[in-house]
Enzyme design. Structure first.
Site, PDB file in Angstrom:
ATOM      1  N   ALA A 150       0.711  -1.282   0.024  1.00 50.58           N
ATOM      2  CA  ALA A 150      -0.104  -0.238  -0.086  1.00 50.58           C
ATOM      3  C   ALA A 150       0.747   1.345   0.012  1.00 50.58           C
ATOM      4  O   ALA A 150       1.969   1.297   0.302  1.00 50.58           O
ATOM      5  CB  ALA A 150      -0.836  -0.079   1.410  1.00 50.58           C
ATOM      6  N   ASP A 151       0.377   2.260  -0.367  1.00 51.40           N
ATOM      7  CA  ASP A 151       1.121   3.795  -0.370  1.00 51.40           C
ATOM      8  C   ASP A 151      -0.023   4.692  -0.236  1.00 51.40           C
ATOM      9  O   ASP A 151      -1.150   4.533  -0.842  1.00 51.40           O
ATOM     10  CB  ASP A 151       1.703   3.854  -1.758  1.00 51.40           C
ATOM     11  CG  ASP A 151       2.667   5.067  -1.605  1.00 51.40           C
ATOM     12  OD1 ASP A 151       3.491   5.288  -0.827  1.00 51.40           O
ATOM     13  OD2 ASP A 151       2.276   6.069  -2.471  1.00 51.40           O
TER      14      ASP A 151
END
Length: 280
Positions: free
Chosen positions: A125-126
């Site tokens: 995830a970012d």
């Protein structure tokens, strides 16, 4: 003179002799039984296999741990986060999350040949914060001065800013046909509005706690940073770093796609492959 004090509950007394207050205190000391796990078919499968979170964020780990995955491993990606900030925010987070997932997947597939079992799922995830007034992507502040300026800008904007989290999930194909894996992505957006009456003094005090120094946008909604926020629209845990509802949907989707043996049989591809082997 003898001591007139006696034990509230002597060894010879029974529960019937206890006062209601004593019974209540005893119940409070008795630990509650552990709740059963979140029982979904794909989670039951994952609990027997390796699941990797490609992130060193303790907040993402805490959120994902709610799913009760005993074999959850934390393997941060070493992929460079060097995409141009001129990308649209949703493109930026999705491409960065994909780079992270692919880097860890390639690393673990090589290890699986000699050291460990193949992972059943990798999730990356970012998260970025976008100042709506300037359309600027805000990541982690690099200094105290930048941190203060970042929070003041979010306060003075007088409008909502946006938090984007891109997620990428990868799983090996059961059939092992090319490219050998399934990749699915998802993106979540939440709107956050700072309290315009937050003082410079409060911002400085918050910055010096260092709570927001390692967070995109410079604040943590799950902690003291909540004093800066007036309201949010959308997923709360997205602002923290991992929208669990969207993550669960993504994980289930990629695992369904990865289990492609039945589809190959329906398409007749398994039989064709066997016939080709016999001809050779």
């Amino acid at each position: 003179m003898t001591d007139s004090k006696t034990h509230l509950l002597s060894p010879d007394s029974s529960p019937e002799d206890e006062t209601p207050q004593q019974q209540q205190q005893q119940q409070q000391r008795t630990p509650l039984p552990r709740p059963p796990p979140f029982s979904l078919p794909f989670l039951t499968t994952l609990r027997e296999k390796r699941t990797i979170l490609a992130s060193q964020s303790p907040r993402r780990r805490q959120i994902l741990s709610l799913l009760g995955l005993p074999n959850l491993e934390i393997i941060p990606s070493q992929a460079a986060e060097d995409l141009p900030k001129t990308l649209e925010p949703y493109e930026y987070v999705l491409e960065t999350a994909t780079k992270k997932a692919q880097a860890v997947y390639e690393q673990e597939i090589q290890r699986a040949n000699t050291e460990a079992d193949e992972p059943a799922l990798i999730l990356a995830a970012d998260t970025v914060v976008v100042d709506a007034s300037t359309a600027t992507i805000l990541e982690k502040p690099r200094s105290e001065a930048e941190h203060i300026a970042m929070l003041k800008a979010l306060r003075d904007a007088g409008d909502y800013h946006r938090v984007y989290t891109g997620m990428a999930a990868m799983a090996p194909l059961a059939s092992a046909r090319q490219p050998g894996y399934v990749l699915e992505t998802a993106m979540e957006e939440t709107r956050v509005r700072f309290d315009p009456e937050v003082s410079d003094e409060m911002i400085l005090a918050y910055v010096r706690t260092r709570e927001g120094a390692d967070k995109a946008g410079g604040y943590g909604l799950q902690g003291l940073g909540s004093v800066l926020v007036d309201r949010i629209e959308g997923s709360w845990d997205n602002v923290v770093g991992l929208p669990l509802r969207a993550a669960v949907k993504l994980m289930e989707k990629v695992l369904v796609r990865a289990d492609d043996d039945d589809r190959l049989e329906q398409e007749g591809l398994v039989g064709d492959s066997e016939e080709e082997d016999e001809d050779e």
